[in-house]
Design an enzyme around this catalytic site. Structure first.
Site, PDB file in Angstrom:
ATOM      1  N   HIS A 104       0.788  -1.231   0.000  1.00  0.00           N
ATOM      2  CA  HIS A 104       0.000   0.000   0.000  1.00  0.00           C
ATOM      3  C   HIS A 104       0.824   1.288   0.000  1.00  0.00           C
ATOM      4  CE1 HIS A 104      -3.572   2.262   0.321  1.00  0.00           C
ATOM      5  NE2 HIS A 104      -4.125   1.716   1.364  1.00  0.00           N
ATOM      6  N   LYS A 148     -27.523  -2.240  -5.484  1.00  0.00           N
ATOM      7  CA  LYS A 148     -27.639  -0.855  -5.951  1.00  0.00           C
ATOM      8  C   LYS A 148     -28.875  -0.621  -6.811  1.00  0.00           C
ATOM      9  CE  LYS A 148     -24.373  -1.378  -9.825  1.00  0.00           C
ATOM     10  NZ  LYS A 148     -23.048  -0.960 -10.346  1.00  0.00           N
ATOM     11  N   GLN A 181     -14.990   1.664  -0.001  1.00  0.00           N
ATOM     12  CA  GLN A 181     -15.734   0.888  -0.986  1.00  0.00           C
ATOM     13  C   GLN A 181     -14.922   0.695  -2.256  1.00  0.00           C
ATOM     14  OE1 GLN A 181     -19.282   1.015  -4.247  1.00  0.00           O
ATOM     15  NE2 GLN A 181     -19.231   2.695  -2.797  1.00  0.00           N
TER      16      GLN A 181
END
Length: 622
Positions: A332, A411, A546
């Site tokens: 990361h 969704k 997300q």
């Protein structure tokens, strides 16, 4: 690298980007807008102060909030506040500084961070299964073969830049996608990028041993998928059944301890430096694990941490299991999740749709056999490895993970109620936390700021007065669904507003971080930073983010505070999936409350909509 590929870049016309972006003729498509991206702004003190007070209020008593108000107002009106703001603005205005934040943030959040990267920094993806159920060697070979054209696009600069509403995003972090490595050094880590033309190879980890495999033959011809598969089969055979002393376990340790252990490893034998560099310079590491995970939880756990031995955590890693399942573990420090998501989606989509050129090999092809990278270990180094294993086992053993693949809706249903799927999912999290703890959760949601040069992230402070009012109404049996729905929409609107601020570099947290960094030695720390609200409201109990893709069957990361949760999520057309990690803090209960909150939110909105429709019908009759 292999012989040059021919690519058509499909570069957009100048009219396809907003005014102010100028293509640099000396750059390829990927970086052509980099120099004309705007710089991260410095928000005004008054703007940050107002947002900060709004975000801390739901977490404080009236008395605490009054004290915080006084500290904030004093800071905004003080000479010191004015001086710190001017210093930050001067740093931002310096022509040699592309981002006032980038260097500070990379140092504080990543390179200077000394806890182990595994659990605390790395993040993982679980790939959707290949329906053809390939063998481990075939799956690894096909994934690798599909990566190579993406590498060519990146390294040649031909990859099209990502865009949001037509505006290009910062792409410079893609430099660190391939042939790069993080290095443990004191007091802060470094990173190195290797020349892919001189290091055109991959490294496989199997049974804790490392093997180098060239990606091209001596003529420069790129290996076919079948040839790669044959090489991988040789790796598996060479590794045998006996596991080696896991040198890779050293990379799972505290960064200062790993720094010293690396020095000891290099001192143990002159040949160890060469073996290390072959790993560090590889396109990436592919871990050929000897496990066969089936469930989402098991596959997620193995991709996240594995056994801590058959890994090299300082690089991006593909993980392929014996049953053909696969995943990815991201290093990361030099880039966030969106570039690695793009890589994984490119690879998995290309394979799923038969778009990968698997290549063919001449009948007389002569390939160099896989080369085992030998490490000569003395007693001190073996002791270092053993101690690293023990610390890993203790750290990972203290953790647990739950995956909630909620199929009540996704969704499509949420958009049917004219709401933002992301904001809806955040409200569900807040309601679940209220159910479990009786109060709002201090929540970090990651927003990317790559519209700016060297942009990375800003915090969306998801807990608000509006979300608190809605959650309390949901738990109050006397409240009507009509009232709850109205409060819900206010909470969603507020979340979207803050998300927009964060994406525009107008959030609270990075600005306050920058102002504090402008303090000079010996200067007093302003009360805004010593007030209890400051530490309380950036103690991220819920670390949320997300990433949604039809090609992923899970993703996640660890908690960021000991008494908190890592709470990654994905929103599909007909599902919401949460991956929850913690230090065994009733994680299964939070999973239960998330499902319950998601169902109750749906039922409430449906009842409210039905009641509104009924009232409209009655009104029409009048």
């Amino acid at each position: 690298m292999t012989k040059a590929r021919s690519f058509k870049s499909s570069a957009p016309r100048k009219s396809e980007v907003p005014p102010g972006y100028v293509a640099d003729p000396n750059q390829g498509p990927m970086l052509r807008y980099e120099a004309s991206l705007p710089r991260l702004p410095v928000p005004t003190l008054s703007s940050t102060a107002a947002k900060y007070l709004e975000t801390v209020e739901p977490h404080l008593t009236r008395e605490q909030f009054a004290k915080t108000q006084a500290a904030v107002n004093a800071f905004v009106g003080s000479e010191q506040g004015k001086i710190l703001q001017e210093r930050l603005q001067a740093r931002a205005a310096d022509p040699s500084t592309k981002s006032w934040l980038s260097e500070w943030w990379n140092e504080t959040a990543y390179m200077g961070y000394r806890d182990p990267v595994v659990v605390f920094v790395s993040y993982f993806y679980v790939h959707v299964d290949d329906k053809t159920r390939p063998t481990q060697a075939k799956r690894a070979a096909q994934l690798l073969k599909a990566i190579l054209p993406f590498r060519a696009l990146v390294e040649s600069g031909q990859l099209e830049p990502e865009k949001v509403r037509g505006a290009p995003l910062a792409m410079s972090s893609y430099e660190w996608l391939f042939h790069s490595c993080r290095y443990p050094t004191k007091p802060s880590d470094t990173a190195r990028k290797f020349d892919p033309t001189k290091h055109n190879h991959v490294v496989f980890a199997r049974k804790n041993k490392f093997y180098k495999v060239a990606l091209a033959d001596k003529s420069g011809r790129e290996l076919s998928a079948a040839e790669l598969e044959a090489q991988i089969e040789k790796v598996i055979a060479l590794a045998g059944t006996e596991k080696a002393v896991p040198v890779g376990a050293l990379t799972s340790d505290n960064r200062d301890i790993w720094t010293d252990a690396r020095a000891a490893l290099l001192a143990a034998s002159p040949s160890n430096a060469a073996s290390l560099e072959q790993i560090e310079s590889a396109i990436l590491v592919i871990c050929l694990d000897d496990t066969k995970p089936v469930t989402r939880e098991h596959a997620s756990w193995e991709c996240w941490v594995g056994d801590g031995k058959n890994r090299f955590y300082d690089k991006h890693q593909l993980i392929v299991f014996e049953n053909g399942k696969s995943g990815f573990l991201g290093e990361h420090s030099c880039m966030d999740g969106t570039p690695t998501l793009r890589l994984n989606e490119f690879v998995l989509a290309a394979l799923a749709h038969g778009k990968v050129d698997l290549g063919s090999a001449p009948a007389d092809a002569q390939l160099e056999p896989p080369q085992e990278l030998i490490f000569t270990l003395d007693a001190p180094t073996k002791k270092n490895v053993s101690e690293a294993e023990a610390r890993f086992d203790e750290l990972v053993g203290a953790h647990e993970m739950e995956v909630l693949h909620y199929e009540g809706y996704g969704k499509e249903f949420i958009k049917g109620h004219k709401a933002s799927p992301d904001a809806w999912a955040q409200m569900v999290k807040q309601l679940a936390f209220h159910k479990m703890f009786g109060r709002p959760g201090v929540c970090y949601e990651s927003a990317q700021t790559r519209k700016y040069q060297l942009g990375r992230t800003e915090v969306i402070r998801s807990a608000s007065k509006e979300s608190k009012a809605w959650a309390e109404a949901m738990l109050d049996a006397s409240q009507s669904d009509e009232h709850r729905a109205a409060l819900f929409r206010k909470a969603v609107s507020r979340h979207l507003q803050y998300a927009a601020w964060a994406a525009d570099g107008q959030g609270v947290d990075r600005h306050l971080f920058g102002l504090k960094k402008c303090l000079k030695e010996g200067e007093p720390v302003p009360e805004i930073y010593t007030d209890e609200a400051f530490s309380k409201t950036n103690h991220w109990e819920l670390s949320t983010s997300q990433l949604s893709s039809p090609y992923l069957d899970g993703w996640g990361y660890g908690e960021v505070v000991p008494d908190g949760y890592g709470l990654s999520y994905s929103i599909g057309d007909h599902y919401i999936r949460w991956t929850i990690t913690s230090l065994k803090l009733r994680t299964a209960e939070l999973k239960h409350f998330l499902a319950e909150a998601a169902t109750e939110t749906r039922a409430m909105m449906e009842r409210a909509a039905a009641e509104a429709k009924k009232k409209e019908a009655e009104k029409a009759k009048l």
